[in-house]
Scaffold this motif. Sequence first.
Motif, PDB file in Angstrom:
ATOM      1  N   HIS A 114     130.670  11.314  36.553  1.00  0.00           N
ATOM      2  CA  HIS A 114     130.732  10.294  36.261  1.00  0.00           C
ATOM      3  C   HIS A 114     131.807   9.147  36.561  1.00  0.00           C
ATOM      4  O   HIS A 114     132.314   9.485  37.193  1.00  0.00           O
ATOM      5  CB  HIS A 114     131.435   9.542  34.852  1.00  0.00           C
ATOM      6  CG  HIS A 114     130.153  10.564  33.874  1.00  0.00           C
ATOM      7  ND1 HIS A 114     130.185  10.019  32.306  1.00  0.00           N
ATOM      8  CD2 HIS A 114     129.112  10.864  33.269  1.00  0.00           C
ATOM      9  CE1 HIS A 114     129.561  10.304  31.282  1.00  0.00           C
ATOM     10  NE2 HIS A 114     128.979  11.147  32.085  1.00  0.00           N
ATOM     11  N   LYS A 115     130.519   8.314  37.011  1.00  0.00           N
ATOM     12  CA  LYS A 115     131.620   7.380  38.354  1.00  0.00           C
ATOM     13  C   LYS A 115     131.341   5.802  37.483  1.00  0.00           C
ATOM     14  O   LYS A 115     129.959   5.378  37.282  1.00  0.00           O
ATOM     15  CB  LYS A 115     130.975   7.435  40.001  1.00  0.00           C
ATOM     16  CG  LYS A 115     131.640   6.418  40.553  1.00  0.00           C
ATOM     17  CD  LYS A 115     131.079   4.768  40.559  1.00  0.00           C
ATOM     18  CE  LYS A 115     131.751   3.828  41.198  1.00  0.00           C
ATOM     19  NZ  LYS A 115     131.517   2.705  42.111  1.00  0.00           N
ATOM     20  N   TYR A 116     132.457   5.419  37.697  1.00  0.00           N
ATOM     21  CA  TYR A 116     132.380   3.921  36.751  1.00  0.00           C
ATOM     22  C   TYR A 116     133.144   2.439  37.595  1.00  0.00           C
ATOM     23  O   TYR A 116     134.025   3.160  38.476  1.00  0.00           O
ATOM     24  CB  TYR A 116     133.264   3.935  35.465  1.00  0.00           C
ATOM     25  CG  TYR A 116     132.801   4.734  34.694  1.00  0.00           C
ATOM     26  CD1 TYR A 116     131.925   4.179  33.448  1.00  0.00           C
ATOM     27  CD2 TYR A 116     133.158   6.092  34.595  1.00  0.00           C
ATOM     28  CE1 TYR A 116     130.835   5.319  32.413  1.00  0.00           C
ATOM     29  CE2 TYR A 116     132.001   7.086  32.900  1.00  0.00           C
ATOM     30  CZ  TYR A 116     131.624   6.397  32.266  1.00  0.00           C
ATOM     31  OH  TYR A 116     130.780   7.508  31.149  1.00  0.00           O
ATOM     32  N   ARG A 172     135.307  -0.169  51.943  1.00  0.00           N
ATOM     33  CA  ARG A 172     135.114  -1.415  50.131  1.00  0.00           C
ATOM     34  C   ARG A 172     133.982  -0.562  49.829  1.00  0.00           C
ATOM     35  O   ARG A 172     132.582   0.343  50.167  1.00  0.00           O
ATOM     36  CB  ARG A 172     134.502  -2.385  50.528  1.00  0.00           C
ATOM     37  CG  ARG A 172     135.430  -3.167  50.698  1.00  0.00           C
ATOM     38  CD  ARG A 172     137.287  -2.570  49.995  1.00  0.00           C
ATOM     39  NE  ARG A 172     137.031  -3.334  48.924  1.00  0.00           N
ATOM     40  CZ  ARG A 172     137.540  -4.937  48.497  1.00  0.00           C
ATOM     41  NH1 ARG A 172     137.541  -5.461  49.713  1.00  0.00           N
ATOM     42  NH2 ARG A 172     137.080  -4.414  47.434  1.00  0.00           N
ATOM     43  N   GLY A 173     133.923  -0.623  48.931  1.00  0.00           N
ATOM     44  CA  GLY A 173     133.002   0.354  47.569  1.00  0.00           C
ATOM     45  C   GLY A 173     132.832   2.004  48.079  1.00  0.00           C
ATOM     46  O   GLY A 173     131.471   2.935  47.224  1.00  0.00           O
ATOM     47  N   GLY A 174     133.931   2.317  48.347  1.00  0.00           N
ATOM     48  CA  GLY A 174     134.051   3.722  48.626  1.00  0.00           C
ATOM     49  C   GLY A 174     133.908   5.187  47.584  1.00  0.00           C
ATOM     50  O   GLY A 174     133.982   6.095  47.715  1.00  0.00           O
ATOM     51  N   SER A 175     134.221   4.616  46.063  1.00  0.00           N
ATOM     52  CA  SER A 175     134.258   5.131  45.445  1.00  0.00           C
ATOM     53  C   SER A 175     133.000   5.713  45.029  1.00  0.00           C
ATOM     54  O   SER A 175     133.336   6.862  44.497  1.00  0.00           O
ATOM     55  CB  SER A 175     134.720   4.516  43.894  1.00  0.00           C
ATOM     56  OG  SER A 175     136.410   3.700  43.540  1.00  0.00           O
ATOM     57  N   ASP A 176     131.940   5.216  45.491  1.00  0.00           N
ATOM     58  CA  ASP A 176     130.583   5.691  44.720  1.00  0.00           C
ATOM     59  C   ASP A 176     130.507   7.214  46.034  1.00  0.00           C
ATOM     60  O   ASP A 176     130.563   8.380  45.237  1.00  0.00           O
ATOM     61  CB  ASP A 176     129.390   4.536  45.640  1.00  0.00           C
ATOM     62  CG  ASP A 176     128.971   3.734  44.851  1.00  0.00           C
ATOM     63  OD1 ASP A 176     129.201   3.628  43.617  1.00  0.00           O
ATOM     64  OD2 ASP A 176     128.477   2.513  44.969  1.00  0.00           O
ATOM     65  N   THR A 177     131.061   7.159  47.618  1.00  0.00           N
ATOM     66  CA  THR A 177     131.056   8.346  47.998  1.00  0.00           C
ATOM     67  C   THR A 177     131.892   9.142  47.320  1.00  0.00           C
ATOM     68  O   THR A 177     131.588  10.710  47.720  1.00  0.00           O
ATOM     69  CB  THR A 177     131.739   7.569  49.428  1.00  0.00           C
ATOM     70  OG1 THR A 177     130.716   7.065  49.877  1.00  0.00           O
ATOM     71  CG2 THR A 177     131.534   8.699  50.420  1.00  0.00           C
TER      72      THR A 177
HETATM   73 MG    MG Z   1     130.729  -0.709  44.454  1.00  0.00          MG
END
Ligand code: MG
Length: 423
Positions: free
Chosen positions: A6-8, A154-159
């Motif tokens: 899961h990613k939040y 930035r936004g790297g948690s998706d990756t």
């Molecule tokens: Mg994001």
Amino acid sequence: MALIVHKYGGTSMGSTERIRNVALRVAKWVRAGHQLVVVPSAMSGETNRLLALAKELMPQADGPEALRELDALAATGEQVSVGLLALALQAQGVPAVSYGGWQVPIRTDSAFGKARIDSIDDTRVLADLAAGRVVIITGFQGMDPDGHVTTLGRGGSDTSAVAVAAALKAHECLIYTDVDGVYTTDPRIVPEAQRLTTISFEEMLEMASLGSKVLQIRSVEFAGKYRVPLRVLSSFTPPDIDLDEEARSGTLITFEEDEKMERAVVSGIAFNRDEAKVSVLGVPDKPGIAYQILGPVADANIDIDVIIQNVSHSGRTDFSFTVHRNDYARTMALLQSQVLPATGAESVSGDPKICKVSIVGIGMRSHVGVASTMFRTLSEESINIQMISTSEIKTSVVLDEKYMELAVRALHKAFGLEQPAAV
Ligand code: MG
Ligand code: ASP
């Protein structure tokens, strides 16, 4: 029983109340018998807050030593999130343990601020899962070969989440976010936009690169490379909704093209206001000219998007391309000072107020006339097209920025996207 990641996102982690909801949702999956790895972002606004503090002390932090510190600082946002989420789970009686990227470790290169993941060691994570613990891993960060903390952009948690899912060969990676899926276009511009129940990985890659901000593009590339089943879904449904219903909600990013055969030719309309157009006019039309113009631009690390070279008249031609709007001034200066004298061109001109609107769909491969429908629609709205670029599954046009919303609405309608997709 399956291994699920899961990613939040930051909004889902935005307060202790919301973190408690995340924990309730994760606990529901655990109680259904699944093994869970959770990758959260920093609490919303936190990364911006940290980087703003840095800016107060060093307005231009771009040397290698400063970049290292920026990453060490920015990575702390996720450190807070994992600790809080582990506590929230333990408070509900669910065994959980949190790790920073360096503890797993998630190994990256040393490109601070935009590091790439090289490998992920699964030993520790698998041992915890086997012992019945939920494993919570920081998004956005890793560790370079010298042990320095790095961040992935930035936004790297998706990756991070997709990479963890790939390394663990997870059954599915669920990206919980503040929208309930991927839409035919931005519903803020077209209220009739529809949620897609599935989208092919290639379409998602185009949508992400063309400005749809749902997923960091590198996460989509990663999912494609390692064939990670990926789903984008809402974190704002009640945490106790039926698990099977939740597992089917949102948008699934698929790898099977066949499923899509009966679907619309065009799946979505993407747009991007971040570009600017520059032109070199009256360039002598001879071999090597494109390189003479674009070489210095590439050397200055400026990314180029759409490129057009016209047919020449009396030995001279016009050459235009687009760059990110942030690079506009730098590109113009470079063309004036270097390219103009080197090529013997007549002049340079530019326009930072352009936009790019694109239609995307794997159906375009096997259907003719899609681009002409696009051009007809724009002409009916009296919108002038300045540049066109195509690939197998998309057609993009560059337009005056003031026509962007009109163009997106007209195209959305022309391709019948306001009708719910047949299932
Ligand atoms: Mg994001
Ligand atoms: N916290 C990081 C950011 O704001 C990473 C992420 O949220 O994905 O960019």
